[in-house]
Design a protein around this motif. Structure first.
Motif, mmCIF file in Angstrom:
data_model
loop_
_atom_site.group_PDB
_atom_site.id
_atom_site.type_symbol
_atom_site.label_atom_id
_atom_site.label_comp_id
_atom_site.label_asym_id
_atom_site.label_seq_id
_atom_site.Cartn_x
_atom_site.Cartn_y
_atom_site.Cartn_z
ATOM 1 N N VAL A 115 0.845 -1.186 0.000
ATOM 2 C CA VAL A 115 0.000 0.000 0.000
ATOM 3 C C VAL A 115 0.883 1.240 0.000
ATOM 4 O O VAL A 115 2.005 1.219 0.482
ATOM 5 N N VAL A 142 -6.526 -1.562 6.803
ATOM 6 C CA VAL A 142 -6.385 -1.519 5.345
ATOM 7 C C VAL A 142 -7.428 -2.475 4.789
ATOM 8 O O VAL A 142 -7.301 -3.684 4.885
ATOM 9 N N LYS A 143 -8.491 -1.931 4.224
ATOM 10 C CA LYS A 143 -9.600 -2.735 3.721
ATOM 11 C C LYS A 143 -9.186 -3.554 2.501
ATOM 12 O O LYS A 143 -8.176 -3.264 1.850
ATOM 13 N N LYS A 144 -9.984 -4.562 2.173
ATOM 14 C CA LYS A 144 -9.750 -5.338 0.965
ATOM 15 C C LYS A 144 -9.820 -4.403 -0.236
ATOM 16 O O LYS A 144 -10.634 -3.476 -0.260
ATOM 17 N N GLU A 145 -8.995 -4.630 -1.228
ATOM 18 C CA GLU A 145 -8.948 -3.840 -2.462
ATOM 19 C C GLU A 145 -8.393 -2.429 -2.273
ATOM 20 O O GLU A 145 -8.325 -1.667 -3.218
ATOM 21 N N GLN A 146 -8.002 -2.038 -1.069
ATOM 22 C CA GLN A 146 -7.483 -0.690 -0.814
ATOM 23 C C GLN A 146 -5.966 -0.699 -1.003
ATOM 24 O O GLN A 146 -5.273 -1.528 -0.436
ATOM 25 N N ASN A 147 -5.447 0.237 -1.797
ATOM 26 C CA ASN A 147 -4.015 0.320 -2.067
ATOM 27 C C ASN A 147 -3.399 1.644 -1.672
ATOM 28 O O ASN A 147 -2.199 1.811 -1.738
ATOM 29 N N ASP A 148 -4.235 2.613 -1.281
ATOM 30 C CA ASP A 148 -3.734 3.937 -0.955
ATOM 31 C C ASP A 148 -4.263 4.347 0.421
ATOM 32 O O ASP A 148 -5.470 4.385 0.640
ATOM 33 N N ILE A 149 -3.367 4.618 1.362
ATOM 34 C CA ILE A 149 -3.751 5.036 2.714
ATOM 35 C C ILE A 149 -2.952 6.292 3.068
ATOM 36 O O ILE A 149 -1.992 6.233 3.814
ATOM 37 N N SER A 186 1.428 5.157 1.167
ATOM 38 C CA SER A 186 1.030 6.142 2.175
ATOM 39 C C SER A 186 1.887 7.385 1.990
ATOM 40 O O SER A 186 2.764 7.431 1.141
#
Length: 65
Positions: A29, A53-60, A31
């Motif tokens: 991911v 960090v949710k499923k399918e999430q790549n940007d935090i 950040s």
């Protein structure tokens, strides 16, 4: 994961479900601090949803908050 399954990692005697831990998966991911490679817990039935960090999430972008 303990709450979802209803028993702690090494407490198989109190297991009352067909689901169990199934290792970890790698994820990269992005950040504001750069790229992070967290280990995401998996369950056997695939019903566990990570909270930070949710499923399918790549940007935090605001993870440090």
């Amino acid at each position: 994961m303990d709450q979802k399954l209803g028993y702690s990692k090494y407490d198989h005697q109190n297991k009352e479900t067909d689901d169990s831990r199934n290792g970890y998966s790698k994820k990269t991911v992005t950040s504001s601090l750069g790229e992070i490679d967290p280990d995401i817990s998996r369950d056997l039935l695939g019903e566990f949803g990570p909270q930070v960090v949710k499923k399918e999430q790549n940007d935090i972008p605001n993870i440090e908050d």
